[in-house]
Design an enzyme around this catalytic site. Structure first.
Site, PDB file in Angstrom:
ATOM      1  N   GLY A 286       0.825  -1.197   0.000  1.00  0.00           N
ATOM      2  CA  GLY A 286       0.000   0.000   0.000  1.00  0.00           C
ATOM      3  C   GLY A 286       0.862   1.251   0.000  1.00  0.00           C
ATOM      4  O   GLY A 286       2.031   1.223  -0.419  1.00  0.00           O
TER       5      GLY A 286
ATOM      6  N   THR B 155      -4.351  -3.319  -0.934  1.00  0.00           N
ATOM      7  CA  THR B 155      -4.900  -2.903   0.352  1.00  0.00           C
ATOM      8  C   THR B 155      -6.416  -3.084   0.365  1.00  0.00           C
ATOM      9  O   THR B 155      -7.084  -2.766  -0.634  1.00  0.00           O
ATOM     10  CB  THR B 155      -4.578  -1.437   0.758  1.00  0.00           C
ATOM     11  OG1 THR B 155      -5.431  -1.075   1.857  1.00  0.00           O
ATOM     12  CG2 THR B 155      -4.785  -0.423  -0.337  1.00  0.00           C
TER      13      THR B 155
ATOM     14  N   ASP C  58      -8.195  -1.267   1.985  1.00  0.00           N
ATOM     15  CA  ASP C  58      -8.731   0.094   2.154  1.00  0.00           C
ATOM     16  C   ASP C  58      -9.075   0.772   0.822  1.00  0.00           C
ATOM     17  O   ASP C  58      -9.815   1.756   0.815  1.00  0.00           O
ATOM     18  CB  ASP C  58      -7.722   0.984   2.900  1.00  0.00           C
ATOM     19  CG  ASP C  58      -7.316   0.408   4.234  1.00  0.00           C
ATOM     20  OD1 ASP C  58      -8.086  -0.376   4.797  1.00  0.00           O
ATOM     21  OD2 ASP C  58      -6.204   0.739   4.714  1.00  0.00           O
TER      22      ASP C  58
ATOM     23  N   MET D 219     -13.063  -1.314   8.632  1.00  0.00           N
ATOM     24  CA  MET D 219     -11.728  -0.707   8.500  1.00  0.00           C
ATOM     25  C   MET D 219     -11.704   0.295   7.342  1.00  0.00           C
ATOM     26  O   MET D 219     -12.750   0.620   6.778  1.00  0.00           O
ATOM     27  CB  MET D 219     -10.694  -1.797   8.300  1.00  0.00           C
ATOM     28  CG  MET D 219     -10.331  -2.527   9.570  1.00  0.00           C
ATOM     29  SD  MET D 219      -9.046  -3.735   9.262  1.00  0.00           S
ATOM     30  CE  MET D 219      -8.451  -3.997  10.939  1.00  0.00           C
TER      31      MET D 219
ATOM     32  N   ARG E  35     -26.271  -1.390  19.949  1.00  0.00           N
ATOM     33  CA  ARG E  35     -25.115  -2.273  20.103  1.00  0.00           C
ATOM     34  C   ARG E  35     -24.047  -1.937  19.058  1.00  0.00           C
ATOM     35  O   ARG E  35     -24.380  -1.509  17.946  1.00  0.00           O
ATOM     36  CB  ARG E  35     -25.512  -3.738  19.904  1.00  0.00           C
ATOM     37  CG  ARG E  35     -26.443  -4.277  20.973  1.00  0.00           C
ATOM     38  CD  ARG E  35     -25.685  -4.564  22.268  1.00  0.00           C
ATOM     39  NE  ARG E  35     -26.513  -5.321  23.177  1.00  0.00           N
ATOM     40  CZ  ARG E  35     -27.364  -4.797  24.049  1.00  0.00           C
ATOM     41  NH1 ARG E  35     -27.503  -3.476  24.132  1.00  0.00           N
ATOM     42  NH2 ARG E  35     -28.069  -5.571  24.848  1.00  0.00           N
TER      43      ARG E  35
ATOM     44  N   GLN F 176     -11.939  -8.750   8.046  1.00  0.00           N
ATOM     45  CA  GLN F 176     -12.013  -8.126   6.712  1.00  0.00           C
ATOM     46  C   GLN F 176     -10.738  -8.368   5.905  1.00  0.00           C
ATOM     47  O   GLN F 176     -10.724  -8.221   4.686  1.00  0.00           O
ATOM     48  CB  GLN F 176     -12.219  -6.606   6.848  1.00  0.00           C
ATOM     49  CG  GLN F 176     -13.556  -6.245   7.439  1.00  0.00           C
ATOM     50  CD  GLN F 176     -13.541  -4.854   8.042  1.00  0.00           C
ATOM     51  OE1 GLN F 176     -13.950  -3.907   7.409  1.00  0.00           O
ATOM     52  NE2 GLN F 176     -13.067  -4.725   9.271  1.00  0.00           N
TER      53      GLN F 176
HETATM   54  O1  F6P Z   1      -4.451  -0.832   5.857  1.00  0.00           O
HETATM   55  C1  F6P Z   1      -5.152  -1.968   6.224  1.00  0.00           C
HETATM   56  C2  F6P Z   1      -5.657  -1.861   7.635  1.00  0.00           C
HETATM   57  O2  F6P Z   1      -6.344  -3.040   7.957  1.00  0.00           O
HETATM   58  C3  F6P Z   1      -6.508  -0.635   7.932  1.00  0.00           C
HETATM   59  O3  F6P Z   1      -7.818  -0.749   7.460  1.00  0.00           O
HETATM   60  C4  F6P Z   1      -6.370  -0.556   9.422  1.00  0.00           C
HETATM   61  O4  F6P Z   1      -6.597   0.765   9.873  1.00  0.00           O
HETATM   62  C5  F6P Z   1      -4.946  -0.964   9.657  1.00  0.00           C
HETATM   63  O5  F6P Z   1      -4.565  -1.731   8.536  1.00  0.00           O
HETATM   64  C6  F6P Z   1      -4.702  -1.770  10.911  1.00  0.00           C
HETATM   65  O6  F6P Z   1      -3.347  -2.006  11.034  1.00  0.00           O
HETATM   66  P1  F6P Z   1      -2.716  -3.098  12.020  1.00  0.00           P
HETATM   67  O7  F6P Z   1      -2.699  -4.408  11.274  1.00  0.00           O
HETATM   68  O8  F6P Z   1      -1.338  -2.610  12.261  1.00  0.00           O
HETATM   69  O9  F6P Z   1      -3.553  -3.159  13.243  1.00  0.00           O
END
Ligand code: F6P
Length: 367
Positions: free
Chosen positions: A121, A144, A146, A188, A285, A293
């Protein structure tokens, strides 16, 4: 842009958070390299950390057989290492940041590696661009969940993450409706709302909150109450981990001291649940989907995208192109300079067509 030397040996690495489809790229790169061009392939373990620690292993054709549908990465990954700012502890226990990029270049030279394929990424590409500046031949492949990498319309892993989120939200709808609750699902995406927008629209969420559109809590509560007055006794809210209130800040779960991107978001769903329950008195909740994910087998769409990206990376290399990121732009595979990608992210434009479609079907964005 032209290498001018025949590529005989390459190395491939996966950097950043893991993501479905990484193995599909490793497979496409390795199989194309070996069978089409007779190129030797090395795999670097655990991203840039493995390069710093000289952990490279040869990849054979059979090493990458039967990995297309497997999630994660056979090479391992790491999202806390920057070779240009690598923390080293001295005898007193103090941390000093060293630039160890020359050592990395030397490690590749020792193995006569002509080019590096970096699958990752924005963090991985920022270092890849810096290595390219040092003279290394690099091709990037955009990964990614994201979907926030600048220069490409889509990254592999995103489709699988959206599918996973939709499956989960569909299941959560059962409890939300049976118990007449407000169900908040946190997905995420870091600073971009792609996963929330796509999974929210695909699951028919009533409210979608993304970082690009700051929300007002009163608007969300009014909307949920209005639904109740219509006889809709439950509501589903999909919230991106990076969503924030107007004038507010993103909810930070923790900060990693030595990571190039130290902020880890998380906790917005719980925060909202407390606020919504207090204001509306409706039972609320929160569910955080988290790493599920990133896991599991890639969707066919991601397998196809990952295979196309991996193959294209190799084709670019052998045709003499270097220091570019493979991208999908307007439905076509092409490439952009790594230097243009470094340090940028791609967020959801406010006038994005899917936002307009969602608003048209009465989805609330909290604004
Ligand atoms: O970039 C992918 C991701 O899963 C993001 O969506 C999330 O904010 C981050 O990585 C979490 O990172 P880590 O694996 O370091 O907790």
């Amino acid at each position: 842009m032209t290498i001018g030397v025949r590529v005989k040996t390459i190395a491939v690495m996966t950097g950043g958070g893991d993501c479905p489809g990484l193995n599909a790229v490793i497979r496409a790169v390795t199989k194309t390299a070996i069978s089409k061009y007779g190129i030797t392939v090395w795999g670097i373990e655990d991203g840039y950390l493995g390069l710093i620690e000289k952990r490279l292993r040869p990849l054979s054709y059979s090493d990458v057989s039967h990995i297309l549908s497997i999630g994660g990465t056979i090479l391992g990954s790491n999202n806390t290492t920057n070779p240009f700012k690598y923390p080293v502890r001295n005898k007193k226990g103090e941390v000093k940041f060293n630039d160890v990029s020359d050592d990395c270049v030397e490690t590749l030279a020792e193995k006569e590696i002509d080019a590096l394929i970096c699958i990752g990424g924005d963090g991985t590409m920022t270092s890849a661009a810096a290595f390219a500046k040092k003279g290394l031949v690099v091709i990037g492949v955009p990964k990614t969940i994201d979907n926030d990498l600048w220069g490409t319309d889509v990254t592999f892993g995103f489709d699988t993450a959206v599918n996973t989120a939709v499956e989960a939200i569909d299941k959560l709808r059962t409890t939300a409706s049976s118990h007449h609750r407000v169900m908040i699902v946190e997905v995420m995406g870091r600073y971009a709302g792609w996963i929330a927008l796509y999974s929210g629209v695909a699951s028919g969420a009533d409210v979608i909150l993304i970082p690009e559109i700051p929300y007002r809590i009163e608007k969300i509560c009014q909307f949920v109450e209005k639904r109740n007055s219509w006889g809709k006794s439950y509501s589903i809210i999909v919230v991106a981990e990076g969503a924030k209130a107007v004038g507010g800040k993103m909810v930070i779960q923790k900060k990693l001291a030595f990571s190039p991107d130290p902020i880890r978001l998380g906790g917005i769903a719980n925060k909202l649940a407390g606020q919504i329950e207090q204001i509306t008195k409706l039972e609320t909740r929160a569910v955080t989907l988290g790493y599920i994910q990133r896991g599991g087998t890639p969707t066919p769409r991601d397998r196809i995208l990952a295979t196309s990206f991996g193959y294209t990376a190799l084709e670019l290399l052998v045709s003499g192109v270097k220091n570019r990121l493979v991208v999908m732009k307007d439905g076509k595979l092409s490439s952009v300079p790594l230097s243009q990608v470094a340090g940028k992210i791609r967020t959801v434009p406010k006038n994005y067509p899917l936002i307009k479609a969602a608003r048209a079907v009465n989805t609330c964005f909290g604004d």
